[in-house]
Write a protein that holds these residues in place. Structure first.
Motif, PDB file in Angstrom:
ATOM      1  N   ALA B  65       5.667  -0.786   2.896  1.00 10.37           N
ATOM      2  CA  ALA B  65       4.965   0.568   2.812  1.00 10.37           C
ATOM      3  C   ALA B  65       5.708   1.349   1.721  1.00 10.37           C
ATOM      4  CB  ALA B  65       5.293   1.391   4.191  1.00 10.37           C
ATOM      5  N   PHE B  66       6.950   1.182   1.489  1.00 10.59           N
ATOM      6  CA  PHE B  66       7.646   1.852   0.530  1.00 10.59           C
ATOM      7  C   PHE B  66       7.352   1.137  -0.869  1.00 10.59           C
ATOM      8  CE2 PHE B  66      10.783   2.415   4.139  1.00 10.59           C
ATOM      9  CZ  PHE B  66      10.088   3.637   4.746  1.00 10.59           C
ATOM     10  N   PHE B  67       7.240   0.026  -0.679  1.00  8.95           N
ATOM     11  CA  PHE B  67       6.911  -0.901  -1.965  1.00  8.95           C
ATOM     12  C   PHE B  67       5.581  -0.395  -2.641  1.00  8.95           C
ATOM     13  CE2 PHE B  67       5.758  -4.794  -4.150  1.00  8.95           C
ATOM     14  CZ  PHE B  67       6.674  -5.071  -4.705  1.00  8.95           C
ATOM     15  N   GLY B  68       4.667  -0.564  -1.668  1.00  8.19           N
ATOM     16  CA  GLY B  68       3.406  -0.007  -2.055  1.00  8.19           C
ATOM     17  C   GLY B  68       3.165   1.372  -2.420  1.00  8.19           C
ATOM     18  N   LEU B  69       4.074   2.119  -1.899  1.00  9.72           N
ATOM     19  CA  LEU B  69       4.106   3.689  -2.231  1.00  9.72           C
ATOM     20  C   LEU B  69       4.715   3.939  -3.540  1.00  9.72           C
ATOM     21  CD1 LEU B  69       5.157   5.449   1.087  1.00  9.72           C
ATOM     22  CD2 LEU B  69       3.003   5.722  -0.175  1.00  9.72           C
ATOM     23  N   GLY B  70       5.538   3.094  -4.166  1.00  5.16           N
ATOM     24  CA  GLY B  70       6.130   3.175  -5.344  1.00  5.16           C
ATOM     25  C   GLY B  70       4.977   2.705  -6.122  1.00  5.16           C
ATOM     26  N   ALA B  71       4.197   1.493  -6.005  1.00 13.08           N
ATOM     27  CA  ALA B  71       3.100   1.233  -7.094  1.00 13.08           C
ATOM     28  C   ALA B  71       2.356   2.103  -7.129  1.00 13.08           C
ATOM     29  CB  ALA B  71       2.786  -0.216  -6.720  1.00 13.08           C
ATOM     30  N   TYR B  72       1.720   2.659  -5.939  1.00 11.77           N
ATOM     31  CA  TYR B  72       0.619   3.607  -6.185  1.00 11.77           C
ATOM     32  C   TYR B  72       1.111   4.969  -6.688  1.00 11.77           C
ATOM     33  CZ  TYR B  72      -3.200   1.165  -3.574  1.00 11.77           C
ATOM     34  OH  TYR B  72      -4.029   0.362  -2.935  1.00 11.77           O
ATOM     35  N   PHE B 126      -0.156   3.233   6.200  1.00 10.95           N
ATOM     36  CA  PHE B 126      -0.136   3.778   4.722  1.00 10.95           C
ATOM     37  C   PHE B 126      -1.301   2.625   4.058  1.00 10.95           C
ATOM     38  CE2 PHE B 126       3.987   5.503   5.498  1.00 10.95           C
ATOM     39  CZ  PHE B 126       3.781   6.753   4.925  1.00 10.95           C
ATOM     40  N   TYR B 127      -1.179   1.138   4.558  1.00 12.02           N
ATOM     41  CA  TYR B 127      -2.191   0.303   4.229  1.00 12.02           C
ATOM     42  C   TYR B 127      -3.562   0.865   4.403  1.00 12.02           C
ATOM     43  CZ  TYR B 127      -5.138  -3.942   4.380  1.00 12.02           C
ATOM     44  OH  TYR B 127      -6.107  -4.919   4.221  1.00 12.02           O
ATOM     45  N   PHE B 128      -3.906   1.492   5.783  1.00 16.61           N
ATOM     46  CA  PHE B 128      -5.316   2.101   5.721  1.00 16.61           C
ATOM     47  C   PHE B 128      -5.716   2.926   4.919  1.00 16.61           C
ATOM     48  CE2 PHE B 128      -4.998  -1.037   9.572  1.00 16.61           C
ATOM     49  CZ  PHE B 128      -6.037  -1.676   9.228  1.00 16.61           C
ATOM     50  N   ILE B 129      -4.636   3.892   4.759  1.00 15.47           N
ATOM     51  CA  ILE B 129      -5.159   5.175   3.890  1.00 15.47           C
ATOM     52  C   ILE B 129      -5.486   4.627   2.683  1.00 15.47           C
ATOM     53  CG2 ILE B 129      -3.772   7.144   2.763  1.00 15.47           C
ATOM     54  CD1 ILE B 129      -2.409   7.527   5.444  1.00 15.47           C
ATOM     55  N   ALA B 130      -4.656   3.794   1.945  1.00 13.97           N
ATOM     56  CA  ALA B 130      -5.034   3.320   0.580  1.00 13.97           C
ATOM     57  C   ALA B 130      -6.321   2.312   0.811  1.00 13.97           C
ATOM     58  CB  ALA B 130      -3.904   2.178   0.081  1.00 13.97           C
ATOM     59  N   TYR B 131      -6.627   1.848   1.681  1.00 12.92           N
ATOM     60  CA  TYR B 131      -7.971   1.045   1.767  1.00 12.92           C
ATOM     61  C   TYR B 131      -9.068   1.984   2.148  1.00 12.92           C
ATOM     62  CZ  TYR B 131     -10.674  -2.914   3.701  1.00 12.92           C
ATOM     63  OH  TYR B 131     -11.494  -3.898   3.870  1.00 12.92           O
TER      64      TYR B 131
END
Lengths: 256, 338
Positions: B65-72, B126-131
């Protein structure tokens, strides 16, 4: 009479339908050695745990140094000056004796949230405090060995030193002799005696070993089936017919 | 913490020489330089996991979740505000921290396996929010962005230049991590890992320490994610997914949780192993899975942790992080009657 340090009033604790402790009151005065005794299942450890904040009681209140701590978290009580040990030694097994003590000393010195290594001066102070504690319990020779490698008695002594590392006024010891060999017992007894005599600390301990209780304690509270059966000096308790007949067993007391 | 000794310094020096020479060495080993960059990126991410898993004793199974938040965070700030290289990394790092501040208070109510499950669940949120938020994140297709120039200098970091930028970040994280675990805070975390009840009876509000560890971990993880976003110039929902979390946890355990360089060792084996095996075998996950099983069963201290134990004079050293307390008890002095 000296100052009242710890007071429990009408403490009760249930587990499901079982009243482990019911209406237990206790007063501990500054500078005294106090013991809680009683047979298995009398509620000694449960009561002890309500005093130290391991459990919160369902009824009654606990006050420490004049403040109500009935529902205060354990770490707040420690910061107010309460230290404790556990029936089965509770230490950091993979850390060395030095490190075990350092964690407590740094906590008391408000250094635990320091994100850099200690300064030279801080390090020297820490070493000094660790040395003093090691000297008190006699573990200087094994300072840099992990706790897991030490004998049970040494772990117990280290745990007592840890409970001192936060500079307490009152030390709570839960069955300090449990599971110790004879030689280790006498060493722990002398350390407890010195807690009082040398450091001037107030001590409250739970103990099965009657000889230890009668020789160490100035004030004894006897619990039975979750209630207070008697409170008094060792002489009063050994003379108390109710206590004798209830469960201690005549021969035990006569042998002391 | 353990003294590392002269050979530790020598080994560390050799390691960094090899990392510095990687752009020259990689082609001779038939490795793409991007693979070397990936190794460093995932080593940073695995160090974030290591802080929690190896030093604090909580199980960060939703760390992606933190890794992806960093990328986004990096991608969105580049796309919408045209920020520079360093600024995008800082924003990615902060995005990770914000994620930790949001979910931390809930995670802290539990320990052991329940902490892990809660964290996976929050990660999936967080995954579904991005999705779902397609107009912002590009949804399932992800979002493209360009790698911005370095502030002030206007240099576009590419290939070896980008690799060295990531190596610099990796080095800074390693040094920071090393100082952190040797500090009183680091010692306190290890104490909490080994016996949280005792730590509380030394006057420590353990929740606060775990929360701060979580935020530091999320910052490192967000930084790694931001670097990864800049590396592939792309962010997509699967970066936040629990599979991604699992990969990073795997690298940490494989290399050795509770050691400074374990995460790097794990990342080298995992990323390079995946690169080599996936071109050779359609079922490349199976040998990596087998290695992981062998690791957990045979040497739970991980490859580096076990190797360090085999060194002369280190046999009896007991290090933090060798046991994985997957079923650590919920601490007892938090009463139900509260």
């Amino acid at each position: 009479m000296s100052d009242l340090l710890l007071e429990a009033k009408g403490v009760g604790k249930r587990f499901g339908g079982v009243h482990a402790v019911e209406d237990v009151s206790l007063r501990v005065y500054a500078g005294s050695i106090n013991a809680i005794i009683g047979p298995n299942g009398a509620g000694k450890t449960t009561f002890f745990n309500t005093l130290s904040g391991f459990y919160f009681p369902d009824a009654g209140s606990v006050s420490f140094t004049g403040a109500d701590v009935t529902r205060a978290p354990s770490y707040d009580r420690v910061r107010m000056g309460m230290g404790r040990t556990f029936q089965t030694s509770s230490v950091f097994p993979e850390l060395t004796v030095y490190e075990n003590l350092a964690v407590g000393i740094e906590s008391a010195d408000n250094l635990s949230f320091r994100f850099r290594t200690l300064s030279r001066a801080q390090r020297a102070t820490l070493d000094q405090k660790v040395d003093r504690l090691l000297g008190f319990v006699g573990l200087g020779a094994v300072a840099h060995r992990p706790l897991a490698e030490l004998a049970h008695g040494s772990q117990r002594l280290c745990e007592i030193a840890m409970s001192l590392s936060t500079e307490p006024k009152l030390v709570l010891l839960d069955e300090p002799m449990a599971g110790l060999a004879q030689a280790e017992t006498s060493r722990v007894v002398s350390v407890i005696r010195n807690l009082h005599a040398e450091l001037g600390l107030t001590v409250l301990f739970v103990e099965h070993n009657m000889r230890v209780v009668l020789s160490l304690a100035q004030q004894i509270t006897v619990l039975d089936r979750g209630r207070v059966l008697a409170t008094g000096t060792p002489t009063e308790i050994s003379a108390n017919a109710e206590v004798r007949e209830a469960y201690i067993g005549k021969e035990v007391i006569e042998h002391v | 913490m353990k003294p590392i000794g002269i050979w530790g310094w020598v080994a560390t020096a050799i390691l960094f020489v090899l990392l510095l020479l990687a752009p020259q060495l990689a082609p001779r080993l038939h490795l793409a330089l991007t693979i070397c960059t990936d190794v460093l990126l995932f080593a940073i991410a695995a160090m974030a996991v290591n802080l929690l898993l190896g030093y604090t004793g909580v199980l960060p199974f939703g760390n992606a979740a933190f890794f992806g938040l960093g990328a986004y965070g990096a991608g969105l700030s580049i796309q919408n505000f045209h920020v520079g290289f360093i600024t995008s990394l800082v924003i990615g790092t902060l995005a990770g921290v914000v994620g930790a501040v949001l979910i931390g208070p809930f995670l802290l109510r539990r320990r052991g396996i329940y902490f892990a499950l809660l964290m996976i669940a929050f990660g999936q949120v967080f995954y579904f929010i991005a999705y779902r938020f397609t107009n912002i994140t590009g949804g399932e297709d992800g979002m493209n962005f360009t790698r911005p120039p370095l502030e002030g200098l206007g240099i576009h970091l590419q290939d070896a230049g980008f690799y060295y930028a990531i190596l610099l970040i990796f080095t800074l994280v390693v040094v920071g991590f090393w100082l952190l675990v040797r500090s009183p805070f680091g010692r306190t975390l290890v104490a909490i890992k080994q016996n949280e009840v005792r730590a509380r009876y030394l006057g420590l509000n353990t929740d606060r320490f775990i929360f701060v560890a979580l935020m530091i971990s999320a910052a490192i993880e967000g930084l790694a994610g931001a670097c990864y976003g800049l590396s592939i110039m792309f962010a997509y929902p699967l970066l936040l997914d629990w599979h991604q979390s699992g990969d990073i946890v795997l690298m940490t355990i494989l290399g050795g949780a509770g050691t400074i360089f374990g995460p790097l060792v794990g990342a080298i084996i995992y990323v390079i192993g995946e690169d080599i095996l996936s071109t050779a075998l359609p079922w490349w996950q199976i040998p990596l899975g087998a290695l992981f099983v062998a690791c957990v069963l045979g040497f739970p201290k991980g490859l580096l942790g076990t190797a360090l134990d085999l060194l002369p004079g280190r046999k009896n050293r007991i290090e933090p992080g060798h046991d994985l307390d997957f079923a650590a008890p919920i601490i007892a002095d938090r009463e139900t009657t509260r």
